[in-house]
Design a protein around this motif. Sequence first.
Motif, short mmCIF file in Angstrom:
data_model
loop_
_atom_site.label_atom_id
_atom_site.label_comp_id
_atom_site.label_asym_id
_atom_site.label_seq_id
_atom_site.Cartn_x
_atom_site.Cartn_y
_atom_site.Cartn_z
N GLU A 237 0.82 -1.21 0.00
CA GLU A 237 0.00 0.00 0.00
C GLU A 237 0.86 1.26 0.00
O GLU A 237 0.55 2.24 -0.69
CB GLU A 237 -0.94 0.00 1.22
N GLY A 238 1.93 1.26 0.79
CA GLY A 238 2.82 2.41 0.81
C GLY A 238 3.52 2.62 -0.52
O GLY A 238 3.66 3.76 -1.00
N LEU A 239 3.98 1.53 -1.13
CA LEU A 239 4.60 1.62 -2.44
C LEU A 239 3.62 2.12 -3.48
O LEU A 239 3.96 2.97 -4.31
CB LEU A 239 5.15 0.25 -2.84
N ALA A 240 2.39 1.59 -3.44
CA ALA A 240 1.35 2.02 -4.39
C ALA A 240 1.06 3.51 -4.26
O ALA A 240 0.89 4.22 -5.27
CB ALA A 240 0.08 1.21 -4.17
N ASP A 241 1.03 4.00 -3.04
CA ASP A 241 0.75 5.42 -2.81
C ASP A 241 1.88 6.29 -3.36
O ASP A 241 1.63 7.31 -4.02
CB ASP A 241 0.57 5.66 -1.31
N ILE A 242 3.13 5.90 -3.11
CA ILE A 242 4.27 6.67 -3.63
C ILE A 242 4.25 6.69 -5.15
O ILE A 242 4.41 7.75 -5.79
CB ILE A 242 5.58 6.08 -3.12
N LEU A 243 4.06 5.53 -5.77
CA LEU A 243 4.05 5.45 -7.24
C LEU A 243 2.93 6.26 -7.84
O LEU A 243 3.11 6.96 -8.86
CB LEU A 243 3.94 3.99 -7.67
N ALA A 244 1.73 6.18 -7.25
CA ALA A 244 0.58 6.92 -7.78
C ALA A 244 0.83 8.42 -7.75
O ALA A 244 0.53 9.14 -8.71
CB ALA A 244 -0.67 6.55 -7.00
N LYS A 245 1.40 8.92 -6.68
CA LYS A 245 1.67 10.35 -6.56
C LYS A 245 2.75 10.80 -7.56
O LYS A 245 2.62 11.85 -8.20
CB LYS A 245 2.10 10.69 -5.13
N LEU A 246 3.80 9.99 -7.71
CA LEU A 246 4.85 10.34 -8.65
C LEU A 246 4.34 10.32 -10.08
O LEU A 246 4.67 11.20 -10.89
CB LEU A 246 6.03 9.35 -8.51
N HIS A 247 3.51 9.34 -10.40
CA HIS A 247 3.00 9.21 -11.77
C HIS A 247 1.97 10.29 -12.08
O HIS A 247 1.96 10.85 -13.19
CB HIS A 247 2.38 7.82 -11.96
#
Length: 555
Positions: A505-515
């Motif tokens: 979930e933390g990785l998904a959140d970081i990736l979504a914000k960067l993308h």
Amino acid sequence: MSSVLSGVGISTSFGGSLLITSPESAPERLALTQKRLVIGREAISDIILEGNTVSRKHAEMFLDPFGRWWIRDLGSRNGIYIGDRKVSEWALRPGDQVQIGEYSLTYESGQTPATANANATLSTLHTSDDTGQLLSLEEIRPPNIDAAHLSLLIDFGRQLLSVESPEDRAQRLCMLMLRPEFGATVALIIRSRDGGDVEVLSGPFNSDGSSANPYISRRLVDSVRKTGRPALASSQASGPDVVKMSLYMPATTTSAVACPLGPAGDGPALYAIFPLARGTSEWLAIASMAAEQYRSAESAWAARLQAQIHATIEKELEQASRLQSALVPKQLAFPGFEIDITFRPCRWVGGDYVGARALGDGRVLFTVADVCGKGMPAALIASSLHTMLFASFRAGATLCQVMDSLNDYLCEFVGLNRFVTMACFVLDPINGKFEYSNAGHPPPLVLSAGKPARLLAGGYNFPLGIESEPVTCREDVLHRGEVLTLYTDGVSELQTPSGELLATEGLADILAKLHTAKPTQGLPALNKSLNAKLDEIQQGHLAHDDITLLLARRV
């Protein structure tokens, strides 16, 4: 100034201890009971070293998967030194002295120098709860020792350096005490536990050749265990420097010495019984010098063994690293897809695998796997998976058939301790349809601009190599502009500054914000930003697992 080991007790140890000394504080020995310790002057440090020469977070100690302790500088102002050499990190060997500011930290392996003798057990020892006073080596006048004794002790120390067996070295120490020059009637190596139990580690050896068990002075043994200093007891006062001691033995004209062979606590000790005439300071000093020669030899053997172990491990890890790196895809251009790969192998884990290859029918294969284990065995399994994976697809097998073949191979030839988690994708660049299978691996992510990351199904199959049962596959679609993200648990299990796992979930959140912030940026730029975030989470700490990422955008 003081040193404190917060949250670390003395009951359980991962192996070894630290002897901490400084000019302004008494020596303190701390058992290493956590796999990672932060050293610094901050109150939240695991090992607190006060003083302006120590940074707030100065260094960290950690246990690697091979049981070796390392120390690593955390960007401190004054650095860390091994002897006179400044180092950024160091694999500790027994006896290594680490200098941090004005503090000296000596690593002790905590290995027991003698093996328990099955012929002399706890129940057969005679112990006595005696009374009276003990005489320690520090309380007596300087001894007058004959040159012949010194010569024998020097030869004894040299001989031990060529005796490979620890049992033989322990026996030689006892037999030295029985020589006519020293005159002991009984010698053995014991260990006493808190509470009074006494365990024989070597011996007993009797000058008359018998196997009789001697009476042991519990009070003498307890004194050495608690103080870590040699001590002498006698059934009669034979001089002004010997304290009378009642041993409750059948023979009343007896003296005994006990000399530590390790640090104070539960370490082993040499115990020797002498005739009363030799119950003097000279014989206590002789026994103490013999014990010190023995301790020095044991330290030398421990250092030699540790050096051999280190060399073997480092050679294996170097080979594993070369093999693992050779498997990383060199081709990053595929029709219909833009991809970018992060492969940051941890120095001692050789199990991550990442693959990307165009198949003969126009589809593209992307896969990420993690072999349970470390070093060369894990790297070799990753290599065999690489070979089988592409050979099977080249032969025309379907994804499920390939996964079944890999699973059957691992179940039959590798075993449960070497299972593999794997996420494997076969994508069509024309319509975006893909088939995938997940065997115990973290759930892959699909990024779409302006939306939360979409999690694909996680480990709905057992990891490969656990159960020989059919592996199932699923289907989905990757739309144009979407980014498929595959990763290993070295990413999702990074610890945040608060001590929590980053998790999927933390990785998904970081990736979504960067993308979402830059949806049209190239994948190398997106991957670079993601890696910067991961470094920020690590806060300079060494990664304890491989970090592997594969990002694939359909264009």
